[in-house]
Write a protein that holds these residues in place. Structure first.
Motif, PDB file in Angstrom:
ATOM      1  N   GLY A   1      39.715  46.260  37.937  1.00 49.11           N
ATOM      2  CA  GLY A   1      38.067  46.729  39.374  1.00 49.11           C
ATOM      3  C   GLY A   1      37.164  46.312  38.969  1.00 49.11           C
ATOM      4  O   GLY A   1      36.237  45.561  39.135  1.00 49.11           O
ATOM      5  N   MET A   2      36.955  46.366  37.475  1.00 46.93           N
ATOM      6  CA  MET A   2      35.314  45.961  37.295  1.00 46.93           C
ATOM      7  C   MET A   2      35.207  44.075  37.326  1.00 46.93           C
ATOM      8  O   MET A   2      34.063  43.695  37.971  1.00 46.93           O
ATOM      9  CB  MET A   2      35.203  46.081  35.736  1.00 46.93           C
ATOM     10  CG  MET A   2      34.482  47.385  35.601  1.00 46.93           C
ATOM     11  SD  MET A   2      32.885  48.090  36.637  1.00 46.93           S
ATOM     12  CE  MET A   2      32.171  46.877  35.817  1.00 46.93           C
ATOM     13  N   LYS A   3      36.976  43.788  37.068  1.00 47.22           N
ATOM     14  CA  LYS A   3      36.161  41.703  37.253  1.00 47.22           C
ATOM     15  C   LYS A   3      35.770  41.735  39.076  1.00 47.22           C
ATOM     16  O   LYS A   3      35.729  40.986  39.237  1.00 47.22           O
ATOM     17  CB  LYS A   3      37.798  41.370  36.435  1.00 47.22           C
ATOM     18  CG  LYS A   3      37.979  41.349  35.461  1.00 47.22           C
ATOM     19  CD  LYS A   3      39.516  40.662  34.796  1.00 47.22           C
ATOM     20  CE  LYS A   3      39.986  41.087  32.627  1.00 47.22           C
ATOM     21  NZ  LYS A   3      40.190  40.676  32.754  1.00 47.22           N
ATOM     22  N   LYS A   4      36.837  42.301  39.443  1.00 43.10           N
ATOM     23  CA  LYS A   4      36.611  42.301  41.035  1.00 43.10           C
ATOM     24  C   LYS A   4      35.312  42.127  41.646  1.00 43.10           C
ATOM     25  O   LYS A   4      34.968  41.872  42.530  1.00 43.10           O
ATOM     26  CB  LYS A   4      37.542  42.921  42.073  1.00 43.10           C
ATOM     27  CG  LYS A   4      39.126  42.566  41.621  1.00 43.10           C
ATOM     28  CD  LYS A   4      40.007  43.326  42.549  1.00 43.10           C
ATOM     29  CE  LYS A   4      41.802  43.137  42.130  1.00 43.10           C
ATOM     30  NZ  LYS A   4      42.831  43.779  43.098  1.00 43.10           N
ATOM     31  N   ILE A   5      34.525  43.554  40.977  1.00 40.36           N
ATOM     32  CA  ILE A   5      33.381  43.719  41.033  1.00 40.36           C
ATOM     33  C   ILE A   5      32.605  43.052  41.416  1.00 40.36           C
ATOM     34  O   ILE A   5      31.728  42.519  41.918  1.00 40.36           O
ATOM     35  CB  ILE A   5      33.171  44.964  41.251  1.00 40.36           C
ATOM     36  CG1 ILE A   5      33.812  46.606  41.714  1.00 40.36           C
ATOM     37  CG2 ILE A   5      31.269  45.508  41.055  1.00 40.36           C
ATOM     38  CD1 ILE A   5      33.823  47.943  40.775  1.00 40.36           C
TER      39      ILE A   5
ATOM     40  N   GLU B   1      33.062  39.544  40.496  1.00 40.29           N
ATOM     41  CA  GLU B   1      33.259  38.831  40.718  1.00 40.29           C
ATOM     42  C   GLU B   1      32.575  38.433  42.531  1.00 40.29           C
ATOM     43  O   GLU B   1      32.477  37.584  43.222  1.00 40.29           O
ATOM     44  CB  GLU B   1      34.717  38.403  41.052  1.00 40.29           C
ATOM     45  CG  GLU B   1      35.057  37.072  42.021  1.00 40.29           C
ATOM     46  CD  GLU B   1      36.765  36.639  41.966  1.00 40.29           C
ATOM     47  OE1 GLU B   1      37.374  36.439  42.874  1.00 40.29           O
ATOM     48  OE2 GLU B   1      37.376  37.084  41.260  1.00 40.29           O
ATOM     49  N   GLY B   2      33.236  39.969  43.147  1.00 41.74           N
ATOM     50  CA  GLY B   2      32.186  39.750  44.647  1.00 41.74           C
ATOM     51  C   GLY B   2      31.544  39.964  44.372  1.00 41.74           C
ATOM     52  O   GLY B   2      30.397  39.473  45.434  1.00 41.74           O
ATOM     53  N   THR B   3      30.566  40.507  43.886  1.00 42.18           N
ATOM     54  CA  THR B   3      28.686  40.481  43.746  1.00 42.18           C
ATOM     55  C   THR B   3      28.295  39.168  43.450  1.00 42.18           C
ATOM     56  O   THR B   3      27.550  39.198  44.145  1.00 42.18           O
ATOM     57  CB  THR B   3      28.469  41.785  42.297  1.00 42.18           C
ATOM     58  OG1 THR B   3      29.040  42.456  42.891  1.00 42.18           O
ATOM     59  CG2 THR B   3      27.095  41.819  42.231  1.00 42.18           C
ATOM     60  N   SER B   4      29.243  38.424  42.468  1.00 43.55           N
ATOM     61  CA  SER B   4      28.859  37.045  42.164  1.00 43.55           C
ATOM     62  C   SER B   4      29.224  36.260  43.793  1.00 43.55           C
ATOM     63  O   SER B   4      27.986  35.256  43.778  1.00 43.55           O
ATOM     64  CB  SER B   4      29.346  36.499  41.429  1.00 43.55           C
ATOM     65  OG  SER B   4      29.082  35.049  40.826  1.00 43.55           O
TER      66      SER B   4
END
Length: 83
Positions: A57-61, A63-66
């Motif tokens: 989940g943190m990786k997805k967040i 990536e999405g933020t970036s």
């Protein structure tokens, strides 16, 4: 007039005239079946699954933020360019 001194009774002392509760450490109870290890293993497996899900989940967040910041930067860059 009697000021607020530390020698008088506090609000709690006025309403509770019993002794203060004493904390007694609890002794570990053993049921004698030896299944504690099995439950610890299951809890450990559940913790590993939770940890993996949180990491994903943190990786997805991240990536999405970036991607979101890059989109904002591109929009800002387009609006400030001189034509």
């Amino acid at each position: 007039m009697d000021g607020h001194s530390s020698y008088g009774t506090s609000w709690a002392d006025q309403w509770d005239d019993g002794p203060d509760p004493v904390s007694v450490p609890q002794k570990k109870k053993s049921n004698g079946t030896g299944t504690g290890g099995k439950y610890k293993q299951k809890v450990g497996q559940g913790f590993d699954k939770t940890k993996a899900a949180a990491s994903t989940g943190m990786k997805k967040i991240k990536e999405g933020t970036s991607v979101g910041f890059q989109w904002i930067k591109d929009k800002y860059h387009k609006t400030t360019q001189k034509h």
